[in-house]
Design a protein around this motif. Sequence first.
Motif, PDB file in Angstrom:
ATOM      1  N   LYS A 153       0.800  -1.135   0.144  1.00 14.58           N
ATOM      2  CA  LYS A 153      -0.330   0.242  -0.049  1.00 14.58           C
ATOM      3  C   LYS A 153       1.015   1.612  -0.382  1.00 14.58           C
ATOM      4  O   LYS A 153       0.520   1.931  -0.968  1.00 14.58           O
ATOM      5  CB  LYS A 153      -1.054  -0.154   1.457  1.00 14.58           C
ATOM      6  CG  LYS A 153      -1.600   0.952   1.367  1.00 14.58           C
ATOM      7  CD  LYS A 153      -0.843   2.403   2.423  1.00 14.58           C
ATOM      8  CE  LYS A 153      -1.830   3.039   2.635  1.00 14.58           C
ATOM      9  NZ  LYS A 153      -1.089   4.248   3.393  1.00 14.58           N
ATOM     10  N   GLU A 154       2.049   1.117   0.747  1.00 11.60           N
ATOM     11  CA  GLU A 154       2.929   2.549   1.007  1.00 11.60           C
ATOM     12  C   GLU A 154       3.944   2.451   0.228  1.00 11.60           C
ATOM     13  O   GLU A 154       3.736   3.782  -0.276  1.00 11.60           O
ATOM     14  CB  GLU A 154       3.588   2.001   1.926  1.00 11.60           C
ATOM     15  CG  GLU A 154       2.787   2.321   3.220  1.00 11.60           C
ATOM     16  CD  GLU A 154       1.873   3.917   3.330  1.00 11.60           C
ATOM     17  OE1 GLU A 154       2.503   4.713   2.883  1.00 11.60           O
ATOM     18  OE2 GLU A 154       1.309   3.650   4.917  1.00 11.60           O
ATOM     19  N   ALA A 156       1.814   4.203  -2.599  1.00 10.82           N
ATOM     20  CA  ALA A 156       0.734   5.466  -2.330  1.00 10.82           C
ATOM     21  C   ALA A 156       2.194   6.544  -3.345  1.00 10.82           C
ATOM     22  O   ALA A 156       2.007   7.606  -3.601  1.00 10.82           O
ATOM     23  CB  ALA A 156       0.950   5.744  -1.041  1.00 10.82           C
ATOM     24  N   THR A 214       1.993   9.538  -5.791  1.00 13.79           N
ATOM     25  CA  THR A 214       1.807  10.673  -5.448  1.00 13.79           C
ATOM     26  C   THR A 214       3.338  11.353  -7.170  1.00 13.79           C
ATOM     27  O   THR A 214       3.276  12.036  -7.356  1.00 13.79           O
ATOM     28  CB  THR A 214       3.168  10.552  -4.727  1.00 13.79           C
ATOM     29  OG1 THR A 214       2.286  10.161  -3.593  1.00 13.79           O
ATOM     30  CG2 THR A 214       2.759  12.345  -4.079  1.00 13.79           C
ATOM     31  N   LYS A 267      -0.606  14.358  -0.851  1.00 15.14           N
ATOM     32  CA  LYS A 267      -1.012  13.836   0.342  1.00 15.14           C
ATOM     33  C   LYS A 267      -1.867  12.532   0.968  1.00 15.14           C
ATOM     34  O   LYS A 267      -2.309  12.235   2.018  1.00 15.14           O
ATOM     35  CB  LYS A 267      -0.660  14.718   1.061  1.00 15.14           C
ATOM     36  CG  LYS A 267       0.848  15.505   1.675  1.00 15.14           C
ATOM     37  CD  LYS A 267       1.131  16.652   2.157  1.00 15.14           C
ATOM     38  CE  LYS A 267       2.719  17.073   2.271  1.00 15.14           C
ATOM     39  NZ  LYS A 267       2.301  18.702   3.075  1.00 15.14           N
ATOM     40  N   GLU A 294      -2.617   8.167  -0.992  1.00 13.08           N
ATOM     41  CA  GLU A 294      -2.957   7.178  -0.373  1.00 13.08           C
ATOM     42  C   GLU A 294      -3.944   6.719  -0.926  1.00 13.08           C
ATOM     43  O   GLU A 294      -4.794   5.138   0.040  1.00 13.08           O
ATOM     44  CB  GLU A 294      -3.041   7.598   1.180  1.00 13.08           C
ATOM     45  CG  GLU A 294      -1.839   8.523   1.143  1.00 13.08           C
ATOM     46  CD  GLU A 294      -0.694   7.307   2.492  1.00 13.08           C
ATOM     47  OE1 GLU A 294      -1.035   6.641   2.622  1.00 13.08           O
ATOM     48  OE2 GLU A 294       0.471   7.756   2.137  1.00 13.08           O
ATOM     49  N   ILE A 338      -5.054   2.424  -0.809  1.00 12.59           N
ATOM     50  CA  ILE A 338      -5.457   1.552  -0.194  1.00 12.59           C
ATOM     51  C   ILE A 338      -6.730   1.093  -1.190  1.00 12.59           C
ATOM     52  O   ILE A 338      -7.344  -0.045  -0.758  1.00 12.59           O
ATOM     53  CB  ILE A 338      -6.121   2.051   0.656  1.00 12.59           C
ATOM     54  CG1 ILE A 338      -6.654   1.209   2.422  1.00 12.59           C
ATOM     55  CG2 ILE A 338      -6.743   3.040   0.869  1.00 12.59           C
ATOM     56  CD1 ILE A 338      -5.254  -0.187   2.934  1.00 12.59           C
ATOM     57  N   LEU A 357     -10.034   5.554   3.982  1.00  8.34           N
ATOM     58  CA  LEU A 357      -8.300   5.880   4.548  1.00  8.34           C
ATOM     59  C   LEU A 357      -8.694   5.986   6.209  1.00  8.34           C
ATOM     60  O   LEU A 357      -7.596   6.487   6.042  1.00  8.34           O
ATOM     61  CB  LEU A 357      -7.529   7.169   4.033  1.00  8.34           C
ATOM     62  CG  LEU A 357      -6.041   7.494   4.379  1.00  8.34           C
ATOM     63  CD1 LEU A 357      -5.412   6.266   2.878  1.00  8.34           C
ATOM     64  CD2 LEU A 357      -6.227   8.601   3.049  1.00  8.34           C
ATOM     65  N   SER A 390      -1.118   2.389  12.484  1.00 12.62           N
ATOM     66  CA  SER A 390      -1.322   2.761  11.078  1.00 12.62           C
ATOM     67  C   SER A 390      -1.821   1.120  10.247  1.00 12.62           C
ATOM     68  O   SER A 390      -2.354   1.103   9.800  1.00 12.62           O
ATOM     69  CB  SER A 390      -0.240   3.095   9.960  1.00 12.62           C
ATOM     70  OG  SER A 390       0.846   2.301  10.258  1.00 12.62           O
ATOM     71  N   LEU A 435      -5.398   1.519   9.157  1.00 10.49           N
ATOM     72  CA  LEU A 435      -5.766   1.112   7.857  1.00 10.49           C
ATOM     73  C   LEU A 435      -6.310  -0.065   7.569  1.00 10.49           C
ATOM     74  O   LEU A 435      -7.190  -0.315   6.574  1.00 10.49           O
ATOM     75  CB  LEU A 435      -4.102   1.298   6.703  1.00 10.49           C
ATOM     76  CG  LEU A 435      -3.044   2.068   6.672  1.00 10.49           C
ATOM     77  CD1 LEU A 435      -1.658   2.177   6.434  1.00 10.49           C
ATOM     78  CD2 LEU A 435      -4.293   3.172   6.124  1.00 10.49           C
TER      79      LEU A 435
END
Length: 805
Positions: A530-531, A534, A538, A560, A564, A568, A624, A687, A691
């Motif tokens: 997921k990160e 993201a 971005t 920002k 995200e 997700i 989120l 988190s 999440l």
Amino acid sequence: MSTARSASSLQLARETRERFVRATEGVIVPLAQAIRDRLTQQASEIGSARAMQESRDDFVAFQGQASQWVSLAQAGWRKSVDAPAGAVPAAPAAKLRLELIGDDAMESSILSSRLAQLIHDKASFELSDLRLRIQFLEGTAELDAHDVLRPETLARLLVDQWLAAGLSRALWARVQDTVQQQLVGVVVKAYEDANAFLVSQGVMPEIDLKSFVRRTGSSSTTGGGATGPATMPASPHAGGTMRPAGAVQRQGGADTSPQARGAFAPSAPAFTTGGSPLLAARQRAQTALLSLKRFVAARIGAETPASPSASMTTTGMDGHAAVAGSGATGAAAPRAVSQTFAGMIAEAEAAYRAAATQYMQGSAPGAAEQATLIQQASVDLRRRSAELKKKAPTTADKATVEIVALMFQAILAEERIPFSARVWFARLQMPVLRVAIAEPEFFGTLQHPARMLIDRMGSCVMGFDAAAISGSALEGEIRRVVQVIEQYPETGQRVFKLVFDEFVAFLNRYLTQSDATQRVMSVAQQVEQKETMAIQYTIELRKMLNDMPVREEIREFLFKVWAEVLAIAALRYGAQGEQTVMLKRVASELVWAASAKPNRADRARVIQDLPQLLQRLRLGMNLLGIIDEPQEAHIKAIGATLSDAFLSKTEAIPAAKIEAMAERLAHLEDFVTDDGGASSLPLDATSIELLLGVDAASIEVVADAVGGVPAEDMLAWAHELEVGNWFMLDHNDRVSQVQFVWRSDRKQLHLFASADGRSFLIQVGRLANYLQAGLLVPAEEETLTVRATREALAKLDANPERLLN
């Protein structure tokens, strides 16, 4: 006279470097051609549209810049001869200077370090010999960090000039196997030639490592006797660096004297990159193997100067002329073993297998009975080895039998290996003996499959107590591995390689089979995915909005928050799931709605679509976990921006641009790569729970520290940790023995498990920092076979005659 001799020595050292550079410079042009051929082949292969496009892009990029890379690399390599050599080490103040290392520099260093390490592994003996000879000529303690004779120098130059020519790191990573295949053999040959040149000039024709041993203790002995036990060099990375205070210490059985640990280690530091403890440990291990080779070669040569089999015996340990100091090394081709002797080994193996079966029968023995049984097994193996030694047809075979027997004596004496596992380890002695006789490189490389298998099994089982091993799937796998090897006696190292790969695959399953560990792995993998997504989203959003007149508030929200949200959503519903596609469309709708609206029709459309847009924005933020007051703050800011757009007199964003953005967003996954996996992940227990809805109480999350940039060699070390190995972890002032059980796909997250059920999920940057600070250290300084080699050498040093008697 002294000055003239010094000038002559320095000139000889320089000439050696010039010869080395000339010998290796010639490989750059054929290397470029090999890369071009590789890329041409890939570009012609049929695959997915994306893969085929990438292959064509790679070919075009290299085709355009190859000539420049070759020119830059050749020119830089020729100039490197004039770099400072044999310079005095930097002053402490200079060494302590702290600098922030950029991500690009770190990634480049990792790429070059991989190539340098491979060269080092293949040419370790030659490097040691050449280093000692150059140090002798120049009167220095170590080679300069940028000396052309270091593998790191050539590897770093090739990578740096690759980037200077405009080629990418990603492309280097895709062709690095071709680079290695073309380069390593040439460099190893250049080291061999450099040593041969110096020997022809009379520089240290024979290298006696005992003259480099550092002695400690009383020096008042008379008659030229030994002044005390030999020790490892007082390097900042030797010994204690690798063992924590409180790590399990070796007990009983085998010889643990300083002589056993370091009697054959030269006092000069090793070829290492940045002083990494990992590379320092590898160099110490290679030094042990080098000492073994020279010791045996010297004894065989001394015992049989005129025997008919002298030529065979002096090549038996390394596959080349084994005259000490000649520098002739390399992987030996398997040699034929006498059928009679092979039959004797098979008979000894079968007899011991039958005897060992009796040790495992009946009820589980107590501690005292276990010690007795292990002693019986050791005596039995020693007796059979002695009988084989008497019947060995050559002195090389006699030496091999003795050394393998001594190594397995040390392994059997290792009390931290549970009893049942030790019995199975003992059954490997005869198969290993057969391989060592037929494939002499067993004694010359840490990468021989037989050695790697024993080391991996040993490092895994030494952290468990006997109760945890007995009857477990791990013990069953060790038993299966040994039995497979026994069933295929004629296949040499191939069967060891096969079962090694199978054992590693088994470890990956076995260490992660519990429900708790599976849950942690699943959560960690999803968080990392997921990160990473993201971060990628971005980057793509920034590219899309780069030339659009979009208000800063909307930009920040998209970068920002909405990136995200898209990540997700893609994780939960799939990249092309209905919900995900709808949320992707919201991004382009928001950009359009927040742009200038100079005409009435556009303003009417915004007013009509606004309630649905705001509803979808809330839906994404709910996904989120942004709810209540934080959500209202975002909605309020967006509403104010949309109101301002009504009053703006600037030109509206063309509809074509908005449509292009919507189209790109719809297929966003086609434009992103895995490069984002190298970025830092904002990870914490909160988190994870927020999440993914998972209770993180059992997970100790050790996230990357803000501003904590790890050293590049430590980061490389973190990436090379092997699943199954044990460590001592000092976390929050509590020391725990932990086992490394899992690494995520993108190598960002590492999971360690302790015996009390706790799990430590550590990000790669923090893991590298822990390694550097000594908060995470291997429970063992050396692998099982290296330690066994040292102990065998200590016994041979004390009683050299036993090698051939």
